[in-house]
Write a protein that holds these residues in place. Structure first.
Motif, short mmCIF file in Angstrom:
data_model
loop_
_atom_site.label_atom_id
_atom_site.label_comp_id
_atom_site.label_asym_id
_atom_site.label_seq_id
_atom_site.Cartn_x
_atom_site.Cartn_y
_atom_site.Cartn_z
N ARG A 103 0.32 3.62 -8.73
CA ARG A 103 0.27 1.87 -8.76
C ARG A 103 0.41 1.57 -10.56
NH1 ARG A 103 -4.33 -1.17 -5.63
NH2 ARG A 103 -3.01 -2.81 -6.41
N TYR A 104 -0.08 2.61 -11.45
CA TYR A 104 -0.30 2.12 -12.69
C TYR A 104 1.23 2.38 -12.67
CZ TYR A 104 -0.45 2.99 -17.91
OH TYR A 104 -0.42 2.86 -19.44
N VAL A 111 -7.11 -6.70 -11.97
CA VAL A 111 -8.71 -6.02 -11.52
C VAL A 111 -9.66 -7.42 -10.69
CG1 VAL A 111 -10.58 -5.90 -13.07
CG2 VAL A 111 -8.77 -6.29 -14.04
N SER A 112 -9.62 -9.17 -10.54
CA SER A 112 -10.48 -9.24 -9.85
C SER A 112 -9.61 -9.27 -8.14
CB SER A 112 -10.26 -10.81 -10.20
OG SER A 112 -9.62 -11.23 -10.15
N GLU A 113 -8.79 -8.64 -7.87
CA GLU A 113 -8.12 -8.57 -6.28
C GLU A 113 -8.50 -8.08 -5.90
OE1 GLU A 113 -3.97 -8.76 -6.23
OE2 GLU A 113 -3.73 -10.23 -7.72
N HIS A 114 -9.28 -6.61 -6.48
CA HIS A 114 -10.10 -5.74 -5.30
C HIS A 114 -9.11 -5.77 -3.57
CE1 HIS A 114 -12.44 -6.35 -8.39
NE2 HIS A 114 -13.44 -6.79 -8.12
N ASP A 115 -8.13 -4.84 -4.12
CA ASP A 115 -7.46 -5.34 -2.87
C ASP A 115 -7.52 -3.07 -2.06
OD1 ASP A 115 -5.89 -3.34 -4.88
OD2 ASP A 115 -3.96 -4.29 -4.19
N GLU A 116 -8.25 -3.05 -2.91
CA GLU A 116 -8.59 -1.30 -2.16
C GLU A 116 -10.15 -1.15 -1.50
OE1 GLU A 116 -7.98 1.50 -6.48
OE2 GLU A 116 -6.17 0.90 -5.77
N MET A 159 0.53 -1.39 -0.22
CA MET A 159 0.24 -0.13 -0.61
C MET A 159 1.15 1.40 -0.26
SD MET A 159 -2.89 0.71 2.53
CE MET A 159 -2.62 1.04 4.23
N ASN A 160 0.63 2.17 -0.88
CA ASN A 160 1.41 3.32 -1.06
C ASN A 160 0.47 4.40 -0.03
OD1 ASN A 160 -0.54 5.20 -2.67
ND2 ASN A 160 -0.08 3.11 -4.06
N ILE A 161 1.57 5.44 0.03
CA ILE A 161 1.63 6.31 0.86
C ILE A 161 0.33 7.18 0.95
CG2 ILE A 161 2.66 7.94 -0.35
CD1 ILE A 161 1.42 8.40 3.68
N PHE A 162 -0.03 7.36 -0.73
CA PHE A 162 -1.21 8.23 -1.45
C PHE A 162 -2.54 7.45 -0.94
CE2 PHE A 162 1.96 9.25 -4.04
CZ PHE A 162 2.03 10.65 -4.09
N ARG A 163 -2.71 5.62 -1.06
CA ARG A 163 -3.76 4.96 -0.89
C ARG A 163 -3.94 5.36 0.44
NH1 ARG A 163 -5.19 -0.67 -0.67
NH2 ARG A 163 -6.81 -0.32 1.11
N PHE A 164 -2.88 5.23 1.98
CA PHE A 164 -3.86 5.45 3.07
C PHE A 164 -4.10 7.09 3.37
CE2 PHE A 164 -2.06 6.46 7.48
CZ PHE A 164 -2.66 5.11 7.55
N ALA A 165 -3.60 8.04 2.39
CA ALA A 165 -3.62 9.16 2.85
C ALA A 165 -5.26 9.48 2.22
CB ALA A 165 -2.85 10.58 2.40
N GLY A 166 -5.79 8.52 1.07
CA GLY A 166 -7.43 8.54 0.49
C GLY A 166 -8.15 7.88 1.60
N ALA A 182 -9.06 12.97 -4.79
CA ALA A 182 -8.22 13.75 -5.06
C ALA A 182 -6.83 12.39 -4.74
CB ALA A 182 -7.25 14.95 -4.35
N PHE A 183 -6.38 12.28 -3.27
CA PHE A 183 -5.31 11.24 -3.20
C PHE A 183 -5.69 9.18 -3.58
CE2 PHE A 183 -5.48 14.19 1.40
CZ PHE A 183 -3.70 13.82 0.81
N TYR A 184 -6.95 9.48 -4.10
CA TYR A 184 -7.20 8.02 -4.92
C TYR A 184 -6.90 7.66 -6.64
CZ TYR A 184 -8.91 3.92 -1.66
OH TYR A 184 -8.65 2.85 -1.25
N ILE A 185 -7.24 9.40 -6.61
CA ILE A 185 -6.37 9.54 -8.08
C ILE A 185 -5.18 9.54 -8.07
CG2 ILE A 185 -6.11 10.66 -10.37
CD1 ILE A 185 -9.30 11.44 -9.64
N LEU A 186 -4.17 9.97 -7.16
CA LEU A 186 -3.09 9.92 -7.22
C LEU A 186 -2.40 8.10 -6.76
CD1 LEU A 186 -1.77 13.13 -4.91
CD2 LEU A 186 -1.59 13.06 -6.83
#
Lengths: 215, 10
Positions: A171-172, B4-9, A1-8, A162-166
């Motif tokens: 991740r991309y 796609v199917s893991e949905h870890d978010e 998990m990255n910092i943007f996801r956690f902040a989101g 905004a954080f989720y887009i970052l």
């Protein structure tokens, strides 16, 4: 998990807690759309159907339970709490949210990753989250002004977007197989809906005046 | 993760 996801995740959680505390402290839900809150509760319940079948991490499981419980608590307060329910702006909260639910269900039946119960409902929850703010925005527009806590609630929700887009950009760039197109496109639609609100939020903040939305 | 199917978010 990255910092943007956690902040989101944290700003998302804060937005819900701000709202719950506002309702609890002031014993009032004036300016809050019950329809939007019901849609969010439905979003969490349908997205986390995997709670008992797929384990990702303790963090994920705990957050899922917290999101389901806090969003349900808000709906419960607005519908059932003896004092809180009196301040609900029922006459202003007239958005036909059932149409959003049906539209998202049809879309999820057409556009999904796999045609399974969990995957269709996961896609449904992603689409519904993108448009769930609409009844709230309509209510704000009709009531004309927004109190501070409601403004903060929407502000933290916007920060979460905004954080989720970052997070997706990160991740991309860093993960080989990151291809969450359903999430990304729906997420962009959702953020665009907030962008309009944020513009007026910024204007009112800059002019140090009450938030007024155009009719 | 990230499939796609893991949905870890959340």
């Amino acid at each position: 998990m990255n910092i943007f996801r956690f902040a989101g995740d944290m700003t998302h959680l804060i937005s819900i807690l701000v709202l719950l505390l506002k309702i609890y402290a002031t014993k009032s839900c004036a300016g809050i759309s019950l329809k939007t809150q019901e849609l969010y509760a439905l979003v969490f319940v349908t997205r986390y159907l995997d709670l008992f079948t797929d384990f990702i991490s303790v963090y994920n499981s705990v957050m899922k339970v917290v999101f389901i419980l806090t969003s349900s608590a808000i709906v419960w307060c607005m519908r059932r709490h003896r004092i809180v329910k009196r301040s609900y702006d029922q006459a202003l909260d007239t958005f036909r949210h059932l149409f959003l639910v049906l539209g998202c269900l049809v879309l999820a039946l057409i556009v999904h990753d796999k045609f399974t119960f969990q995957e269709v409902f996961w896609a449904f929850s992603i689409y519904l989250e993108a448009v769930a703010i609409l009844p709230q925005l309509v209510l704000l527009q009709r009531s004309g002004n927004v109190d501070n806590l409601t403004g903060q609630y929407v502000f933290f929700l916007g920060a979460y977007r905004a954080f989720y887009i970052l997070n997706w950009i990160y991740r991309y760039l860093t993960e080989q197989h990151f291809r969450l197109w359903i999430s990304c496109i729906s997420g962009l639609v959702q953020t665009a809906l907030y962008a309009d609100f944020f513009y007026y939020y910024y204007i009112s903040w800059k002019n140090n005046s009450k938030l007024q939305l155009p009719s | 993760g990230g499939n796609v199917s893991e949905h870890d978010e959340l």
